[in-house]
Design an enzyme around this catalytic site. Structure first.
Site, PDB file in Angstrom:
ATOM      1  N   HIS A   1      -0.997   2.490  14.940  1.00 40.75           N
ATOM      2  CA  HIS A   1       0.245   3.054  14.420  1.00 40.75           C
ATOM      3  C   HIS A   1       1.401   2.888  15.394  1.00 40.75           C
ATOM      4  CE1 HIS A   1      -3.052   5.440  12.413  1.00 40.75           C
ATOM      5  NE2 HIS A   1      -2.486   4.774  11.429  1.00 40.75           N
TER       6      HIS A   1
ATOM      7  N   GLU B   1       0.840  -1.193   0.000  1.00 40.00           N
ATOM      8  CA  GLU B   1       0.000   0.000   0.000  1.00 40.00           C
ATOM      9  C   GLU B   1       0.882   1.254   0.000  1.00 40.00           C
ATOM     10  OE1 GLU B   1      -2.427  -0.306   3.497  1.00 40.00           O
ATOM     11  OE2 GLU B   1      -2.686  -2.461   3.195  1.00 40.00           O
TER      12      GLU B   1
END
Length: 736
Positions: free
Chosen positions: A529, A427
């Protein structure tokens, strides 16, 4: 139930009349045109069906005698023999566990195998079994281009998409492939498996790729028997779900009707081969004899439902066709049936006495052979001209000192220059250059065929890598964040890590999976994250887990991982500490002591080797990742308090650098394991256990992050390991 099916076949065939069209039955000569199925081919496929049926019966016979270990059979699915006949023996196949007919029919197309014996060897876990060597019963042979699958509840579909993609991509990047340029990848699965998220994602990926005009020659074969173990598939569900999907050509046939199955499979295979796009072949089948030998089918199906399937038995239907057409008499059909039974049982008797794996060393040999070859590797030297062409000017070693992120970027360029088969994808890795810029500029320098973006699906990304690796390429996929890896961990655990083990290294999964991870990221936090959970990786046998902290190590370890993948077929996971990507300073603002020069491009860090900073005699700190920088900062403060420290950066989390850790531990007699991952399931547990197991008798302690997800903002610091915690534990352990 097996006896009922057996007896029913015999009684019905005995009552048939040659050449007679029975009321409501079959045409007098069904093998002639317009069917493309010749009489001889029909007879050959009938023999494959008979072989598959008697292998199922033999599996139950062996199990009843305590000699067999696997009874999931293909009964009711033997029509898939016609699918094999519709394809070429060089078309790579990833098969469902009910693919006995396909396997036997494919073996007839290639000299040199004894497929009945091969399957029986797998049933009894004999070491002579030619693909898995007694480690599992699988349908696979390297010379038949059948890639063995062991976890076939759809988890093989992403790899199948990757194989289909790689057929064309290998040619585009001028790399030799094991498959012909016009090959078709075929993947079979059940109707229940079609509902699995892995199947849904894989089929979506195939359609998505074809929608963009990418060649993707994939034949998806759904063998729909209407039931998954005990759960019924709603009538008409497969056709309703896949029959009108844009971008997915749909074909349907009755899997009990051999001529119809062969004709439809031929049309489907030809369509895929001609158009280089995916197609869906829906075979309506039945499941006979239950899910497996231990399955009590009467617990969830009525007797009437079970018996109603008997007349749809594909072996019986083929016998009826051949007898009705005058190609076999009832007696000849029964003779073939009984001759096959006798052959299979005689082989079963022979193989049941053959040796099985008898030691852990024998069982683990594919894993240890891979590890030993990877550990002993020396990367091939990069061609200077090719390097200059791909990397450009200035060369990385001429750029001065680099950050961790830039060092990884330049190392990836070197890998792309060194190995024409290398592909970097994931991605946002191409046009954007990654969320953190780590892959910036790679596509421009290496080209869009070798550096490209994928759709947002981690299963698809890893499946593409699995298919590419087995197709002669060197995939370097990126998983954008460590938390996202868990969405697709089975592609590593159940598919990637097992292939060498269950194919005795005849098939390999070379790849380097880049994963951005760990905590301490500022300004962009939260659980997804900042994830410090690595337990799901550390317990997978045979994989390599790299965890670089310093820029020079990061570059050299990338070369090591790429070489290990290319030469030993290793599956490497390369964990990148996000918080250190752009870090420049170590002790003080502006000191730039976290920058390093780029190493010699042919330099590598041996797998399982640590790096030691300092030669202190009071305390050894063993750590990795962000812990290296924190520990070095703590060590400086401790030395001001007259506690001398050596800091060991393990660099590799699998295999752990145990000899290096033990040597440095014994040098001081006091060890503090500094682990930024969680207290439970983290890295420190393995380090402490390794020290104890190897006789370390000194003082030992560990500090970790808490057993918590990582929250947003400054709250993260409440659960993450801190320098203050490290310093307090080190001071206490040193006795000061």
């Amino acid at each position: 139930m097996a006896e009922q099916i057996d007896d029913y076949f015999t009684s019905v065939v005995s009552s048939l009349v040659p050449g007679e069209r029975r009321p409501g039955g079959l045409p007098a000569d069904p093998i002639r045109p317009p069917s493309p199925l010749s009489v001889q081919r029909a007879l050959d496929l009938f023999d494959a069906q008979l072989g598959s049926r008697h292998l199922d019966l033999a599996a139950r016979w062996l199990r009843s005698r305590g000699k067999g270990f696997y009874t999931i059979g293909s009964s009711g699915h033997e029509g898939n023999a016609a699918v094999a006949a519709a394809l070429r023996p060089t078309d790579p196949a990833l098969l469902h566990y009910r693919s006995g007919g396909f396997f036997l029919a494919r073996a007839r197309q290639v000299d040199g195998s004894d497929p009945l014996r091969d399957v029986l060897l797998g049933l009894v876990a004999a070491t002579e079994e030619p693909i898995a060597g007694g480690r599992h019963k699988v349908f696979g042979r390297h010379d038949l281009d059948i890639i063995p699958q062991t976890s076939t509840v759809a988890s093989h579909l992403p790899r199948a998409v990757g194989v289909a993609f790689s057929i064309a991509r290998a040619a585009k990047v001028h790399v030799d492939s094991p498959w012909p340029a016009d090959a078709v990848a075929v993947c079979s699965f059940g109707d229940a498996s079609a509902n699995h998220s892995t199947a849904v994602g894989a089929i979506n990926t195939a359609i998505h790729s074809a929608f963009q005009g990418l060649p993707l020659p994939l034949l998806l074969v759904c063998e729909d028997n209407g039931i998954g173990i005990s759960t019924k598939t709603p009538a008409g569900w497969i056709a309703a779900n896949f029959g009108n999907r844009a971008g997915l050509e749909y074909f349907e046939a009755d899997g009990s009707d051999l001529p119809a199955t062969y004709a439809t499979a031929t049309r489907a295979a030809d369509w895929v081969r001609r158009n280089r796009k995916p197609a869906f072949l829906h075979l309506r089948t039945v499941r006979l004899m239950g899910h497996a030998g231990s399955d009590v089918e009467s617990a969830y199906r009525t007797s009437a439902e079970i018996v109603a399937d008997f007349d749809r038995d594909p072996v019986l239907c083929t016998a009826k066709l051949l007898v009705a057409g005058g190609h076999l008499s009832p007696g000849e059909a029964l003779d073939r049936y009984e001759t096959t039974r006798a052959e299979v049982l005689a082989l079963a008797e022979q193989v049941s006495a053959l040796p099985q794996l008898d030691s852990s060393a024998a069982v683990m040999r594919p894993l240890t052979d891979t590890a030993e070859q990877a550990a002993a590797l020396v990367p091939e030297r990069v061609d200077p001209d090719r390097r200059a062409q791909v990397v450009g000017s200035p060369l990385p070693e001429q750029e001065g000192r680099l950050t961790l992120g830039l060092a990884i970027n330049r190392a990836l360029l070197d890998v792309l220059a060194r190995y024409p088969a290398a592909l970097v994808f994931g991605e946002d890795v191409a046009r954007k250059g990654g969320v953190y810029g780590v892959t910036r500029g790679l596509m421009k320098k290496a080209g869009s065929a070798r550096v490209f973006d994928t759709l947002l699906d981690e299963q698809a990304i890893l499946g593409l890598a699995l298919g590419a690796g087995v197709s002669g390429l060197l995939p370097i996929p990126e998983i954008q964040y460590l938390a996202y890896l868990h969405n697709a961990a089975d592609q590593i655990r159940g598919e990637g890590a097992t292939l060498q083990f269950f194919s005795d290294r005849q098939y390999r999964n070379p790849m380097v999976v880049r994963v951005a991870g760990y905590g301490y990221q500022k300004g962009f936090g939260g659980h997804f994250h900042n994830d410090n959970a690595v337990a799901a990786l550390r317990d997978i046998p045979g994989i390599v887990v790299a965890s670089p902290a310093r820029p020079d190590d990061a570059a050299a370890m990338m070369q090591t991982c790429a070489a290990a993948a290319r030469t030993a077929g290793a599956l490497c996971v390369y964990l990148e500490p996000i918080a250190l990507y752009h870090t420049r300073d170590l002790y003080d603002d502006g000191d730039e002591q976290w920058l390093t020069a780029y190493p010699d491009p042919d330099h590598h860090v041996p797998i399982g080797s640590a790096r030691t900073y300092g030669d202190g005699t009071d305390l050894t700190i063993v750590t990795f990742g962000n812990g290296v920088r924190m520990s070095l900062r703590v060590a400086r403060r401790l030395e001001q308090a007259r506690i001398t420290v050596r800091v060991v950066d393990m660099r590799w989390l699998a295999p752990l650098p145990v000899p290096d850790i033990l040597r440095e531990a014994n040098a001081t007699g006091r060890v503090l394991v500094v682990d930024e991952t969680r207290k439970s399931g983290g890295v420190s547990e393995g380090v402490v256990a390794a020290l104890v197991d190897n006789g370390f008798s000194g003082r030992l302690a560990r500090v970790t992050s808490d057993d918590s997800f990582i929250p947003l903002g400054d709250a993260a610091l409440e659960v993450l390991l801190s320098e203050e915690t490290i310093e307090a534990a080190a001071t206490a352990l040193a006795g000061r």
